[in-house]
Design a protein around this motif. Structure first.
Motif, PDB file in Angstrom:
ATOM      1  N   PRO A  33      16.107  -5.728  -4.443  1.00  8.08           N
ATOM      2  CA  PRO A  33      16.300  -6.992  -5.161  1.00  8.08           C
ATOM      3  C   PRO A  33      15.043  -7.866  -5.097  1.00  8.08           C
ATOM      4  N   GLU A  34      14.840  -8.675  -6.114  1.00  8.91           N
ATOM      5  CA  GLU A  34      13.651  -9.528  -6.191  1.00  8.91           C
ATOM      6  C   GLU A  34      13.514 -10.477  -5.007  1.00  8.91           C
ATOM      7  N   GLU A  35      14.622 -10.921  -4.441  1.00 11.05           N
ATOM      8  CA  GLU A  35      14.547 -11.883  -3.333  1.00 11.05           C
ATOM      9  C   GLU A  35      14.230 -11.223  -1.990  1.00 11.05           C
ATOM     10  N   ASP A  36      14.210  -9.903  -1.939  1.00 10.47           N
ATOM     11  CA  ASP A  36      13.911  -9.177  -0.704  1.00 10.47           C
ATOM     12  C   ASP A  36      12.406  -9.165  -0.450  1.00 10.47           C
ATOM     13  N   GLU A  37      11.999  -9.276   0.817  1.00 10.13           N
ATOM     14  CA  GLU A  37      10.568  -9.281   1.154  1.00 10.13           C
ATOM     15  C   GLU A  37       9.888  -7.955   0.823  1.00 10.13           C
ATOM     16  N   LEU A  38      10.644  -6.859   0.705  1.00 12.85           N
ATOM     17  CA  LEU A  38      10.073  -5.563   0.340  1.00 12.85           C
ATOM     18  C   LEU A  38       9.814  -5.425  -1.156  1.00 12.85           C
ATOM     19  N   TYR A  39      10.310  -6.360  -1.956  1.00  9.98           N
ATOM     20  CA  TYR A  39      10.226  -6.245  -3.408  1.00  9.98           C
ATOM     21  C   TYR A  39       8.780  -6.130  -3.892  1.00  9.98           C
ATOM     22  N   GLU A  40       8.553  -5.180  -4.776  1.00 10.51           N
ATOM     23  CA  GLU A  40       7.276  -5.025  -5.476  1.00 10.51           C
ATOM     24  C   GLU A  40       7.608  -4.833  -6.950  1.00 10.51           C
ATOM     25  N   GLU A  41       6.861  -5.487  -7.827  1.00  7.89           N
ATOM     26  CA  GLU A  41       7.112  -5.396  -9.261  1.00  7.89           C
ATOM     27  C   GLU A  41       7.074  -3.948  -9.760  1.00  7.89           C
ATOM     28  N   ASN A  42       6.201  -3.132  -9.171  1.00 11.01           N
ATOM     29  CA  ASN A  42       6.050  -1.739  -9.599  1.00 11.01           C
ATOM     30  C   ASN A  42       6.978  -0.780  -8.868  1.00 11.01           C
ATOM     31  N   ASP A  63       6.376   6.126   5.405  1.00 13.43           N
ATOM     32  CA  ASP A  63       5.494   5.123   4.815  1.00 13.43           C
ATOM     33  C   ASP A  63       6.222   4.480   3.648  1.00 13.43           C
ATOM     34  N   LEU A  64       6.023   3.193   3.471  1.00 18.26           N
ATOM     35  CA  LEU A  64       6.519   2.494   2.291  1.00 18.26           C
ATOM     36  C   LEU A  64       5.385   2.446   1.287  1.00 18.26           C
ATOM     37  N   LEU A  65       5.692   2.802   0.048  1.00 15.95           N
ATOM     38  CA  LEU A  65       4.683   2.886  -1.005  1.00 15.95           C
ATOM     39  C   LEU A  65       5.112   2.104  -2.234  1.00 15.95           C
ATOM     40  N   GLU A  66       4.117   1.580  -2.953  1.00 18.24           N
ATOM     41  CA  GLU A  66       4.386   1.047  -4.277  1.00 18.24           C
ATOM     42  C   GLU A  66       4.572   2.259  -5.187  1.00 18.24           C
ATOM     43  N   THR A  67       5.681   2.330  -5.880  1.00 20.89           N
ATOM     44  CA  THR A  67       6.061   3.546  -6.596  1.00 20.89           C
ATOM     45  C   THR A  67       5.041   3.982  -7.645  1.00 20.89           C
ATOM     46  N   THR A  68       4.609   3.093  -8.515  1.00 22.90           N
ATOM     47  CA  THR A  68       3.753   3.520  -9.617  1.00 22.90           C
ATOM     48  C   THR A  68       2.311   3.815  -9.210  1.00 22.90           C
ATOM     49  N   THR A  69       1.812   3.137  -8.178  1.00 26.48           N
ATOM     50  CA  THR A  69       0.413   3.334  -7.785  1.00 26.48           C
ATOM     51  C   THR A  69       0.250   4.215  -6.552  1.00 26.48           C
ATOM     52  N   GLY A  70       1.323   4.348  -5.759  1.00 28.27           N
ATOM     53  CA  GLY A  70       1.222   5.099  -4.508  1.00 28.27           C
ATOM     54  C   GLY A  70       0.533   4.315  -3.403  1.00 28.27           C
ATOM     55  N   LYS A  71       0.252   3.037  -3.657  1.00 30.57           N
ATOM     56  CA  LYS A  71      -0.421   2.183  -2.672  1.00 30.57           C
ATOM     57  C   LYS A  71       0.467   1.993  -1.446  1.00 30.57           C
ATOM     58  N   LEU A  72      -0.119   2.156  -0.273  1.00 30.30           N
ATOM     59  CA  LEU A  72       0.587   1.965   0.988  1.00 30.30           C
ATOM     60  C   LEU A  72       0.904   0.490   1.183  1.00 30.30           C
ATOM     61  N   LEU A  73       2.162   0.181   1.491  1.00 32.89           N
ATOM     62  CA  LEU A  73       2.574  -1.201   1.721  1.00 32.89           C
ATOM     63  C   LEU A  73       2.530  -1.501   3.209  1.00 32.89           C
ATOM     64  N   GLU A  74       2.193  -2.708   3.550  1.00 28.43           N
ATOM     65  CA  GLU A  74       2.028  -3.118   4.942  1.00 28.43           C
ATOM     66  C   GLU A  74       3.326  -3.661   5.534  1.00 28.43           C
ATOM     67  N   PHE A  75       4.422  -2.975   5.294  1.00 31.83           N
ATOM     68  CA  PHE A  75       5.719  -3.377   5.813  1.00 31.83           C
ATOM     69  C   PHE A  75       6.285  -2.246   6.647  1.00 31.83           C
TER      70      PHE A  75
END
Length: 95
Positions: A33-42, A63-75
Motif C-alpha cells: 500500500p502507498e502508506e507503507d514505508e516499503l512502498y515504491e512507485e515501481n 533482499d528487497l528490490l525495486e521491481t522494475t529496476t532491480g535496485k536494492l532497497l535499504e530496508f
C-alpha cells in the motif's frame, strides 16, 4: 502483513558440490500500500534464498528490490514479516 502477488522459484545449482542440502531462489512480487514505508512507485519484490535439508527448510538470506529496476532497497523486513516470508517459501518449495 505481507501480500504476495506472484512468485517464481528456481533451483540454485552447486557445481562443486560443497553445500549441504539444496538451495532455492525465490523472487516474490509484493502488493505494498502507498502508506507503507516499503512502498515504491515501481513496485517491490523480494529475492530470497532458502536452504532445504533433511525435511527442513530455512530462510538463508533475502533482499528487497525495486521491481522494475532491480535496485536494492535499504530496508529490512520486520521480524514478523520475515517469519511470514520464511513460511511462504517453505510452503512453496518445489517437490
Amino acid at each position: 502483513m505481507l501480500t504476495f502477488t506472484s512468485y517464481t522459484v528456481e533451483d540454485v545449482k552447486d557445481p562443486f558440490g560443497i553445500l549441504s542440502g539444496k538451495r532455492y531462489e525465490f523472487v516474490i512480487h509484493l502488493d505494498v500500500p502507498e502508506e507503507d514505508e516499503l512502498y515504491e512507485e515501481n513496485g517491490v519484490s523480494i529475492r530470497a534464498i532458502v536452504k532445504a535439508e533433511a525435511g527442513e527448510a530455512a530462510l538463508v538470506t533475502y533482499d528487497l528490490l525495486e521491481t522494475t529496476t532491480g535496485k536494492l532497497l535499504e530496508f529490512d523486513l520486520e521480524e514478523d514479516e520475515e517469519a511470514e516470508l520464511a513460511q511462504f517459501c517453505k510452503e512453496h518449495l518445489p517437490e
